[in-house]
Design a protein around this motif. Structure first.
Motif, short mmCIF file in Angstrom:
data_model
loop_
_atom_site.label_atom_id
_atom_site.label_comp_id
_atom_site.label_asym_id
_atom_site.label_seq_id
_atom_site.Cartn_x
_atom_site.Cartn_y
_atom_site.Cartn_z
N SER A 41 0.83 -1.21 0.00
CA SER A 41 0.00 0.00 0.00
C SER A 41 0.86 1.26 0.00
O SER A 41 0.37 2.35 -0.28
CB SER A 41 -0.94 0.01 1.21
N GLY A 42 2.14 1.12 0.33
CA GLY A 42 3.07 2.25 0.32
C GLY A 42 3.06 3.08 1.58
O GLY A 42 3.67 4.15 1.62
N ASP A 43 2.38 2.61 2.61
CA ASP A 43 2.29 3.35 3.87
C ASP A 43 3.46 2.96 4.79
O ASP A 43 3.44 1.89 5.39
CB ASP A 43 0.94 3.05 4.54
N LYS A 44 4.47 3.84 4.87
CA LYS A 44 5.68 3.50 5.62
C LYS A 44 5.42 3.33 7.12
O LYS A 44 5.94 2.41 7.75
CB LYS A 44 6.75 4.55 5.41
N SER A 45 4.57 4.20 7.70
CA SER A 45 4.33 4.11 9.15
C SER A 45 3.57 2.82 9.49
O SER A 45 3.90 2.15 10.47
CB SER A 45 3.56 5.33 9.64
N ALA A 46 2.58 2.47 8.67
CA ALA A 46 1.83 1.23 8.91
C ALA A 46 2.74 0.01 8.73
O ALA A 46 2.65 -0.96 9.48
CB ALA A 46 0.64 1.13 7.96
N ALA A 47 3.61 0.08 7.73
CA ALA A 47 4.55 -1.02 7.48
C ALA A 47 5.51 -1.18 8.66
O ALA A 47 5.81 -2.30 9.08
CB ALA A 47 5.31 -0.79 6.18
N GLY A 48 5.97 -0.05 9.20
CA GLY A 48 6.87 -0.09 10.35
C GLY A 48 6.21 -0.69 11.58
O GLY A 48 6.80 -1.50 12.29
N GLU A 49 4.96 -0.31 11.80
CA GLU A 49 4.21 -0.86 12.95
C GLU A 49 3.97 -2.35 12.77
O GLU A 49 4.12 -3.14 13.71
CB GLU A 49 2.87 -0.13 13.09
N ALA A 50 3.61 -2.73 11.54
CA ALA A 50 3.36 -4.16 11.27
C ALA A 50 4.64 -4.96 11.45
O ALA A 50 4.62 -6.08 11.97
CB ALA A 50 2.81 -4.33 9.86
N LEU A 51 5.77 -4.39 11.04
CA LEU A 51 7.06 -5.07 11.19
C LEU A 51 7.42 -5.23 12.67
O LEU A 51 7.88 -6.29 13.09
CB LEU A 51 8.17 -4.31 10.47
N LYS A 52 7.15 -4.18 13.47
CA LYS A 52 7.42 -4.26 14.91
C LYS A 52 6.59 -5.36 15.57
O LYS A 52 7.04 -5.99 16.52
CB LYS A 52 7.11 -2.92 15.59
#
Length: 87
Positions: A41-52
């Motif tokens: 989706s290109g959402d860096k903050s959501a991707a970072g949270e999901a990775l955490k």
């Protein structure tokens, strides 16, 4: 077919273990999929949270013995590199 009581018990234990391991691997896959969807989706903050959220889940799979340590490290490394590349 198992004849001894020991072999019959071992079959029961293996079946229980198989179901537990199956759910653990499935849970890991779900967390990884959430990271990949956030990346897509290109959402860096959501991707970072999901990775955490995914990292401890992947490493928990190592301690429980359902995936190999190096496999888990490789998955985490590749996911974090993809999240970092979104910038």
């Amino acid at each position: 077919m198992a004849n001894s009581a020991q072999a019959k018990k071992r079959i029961r234990q293996n079946e229980r273990r198989r179901l537990i391991n199956k759910s653990r691997v499935s849970r890991i896959r779900t967390f990884v999929r959430k990271v990949e969807e956030a990346i897509a989706s290109g959402d860096k903050s959501a991707a970072g949270e999901a990775l955490k959220a995914a990292q401890p889940e992947i490493m928990r799979g190592v301690t429980k013995g359902v995936i190999h340590k190096k496999t888990a490290s490789r998955k985490v490394s590749r996911l974090s590199a993809r999240v970092k590349a979104l910038a």
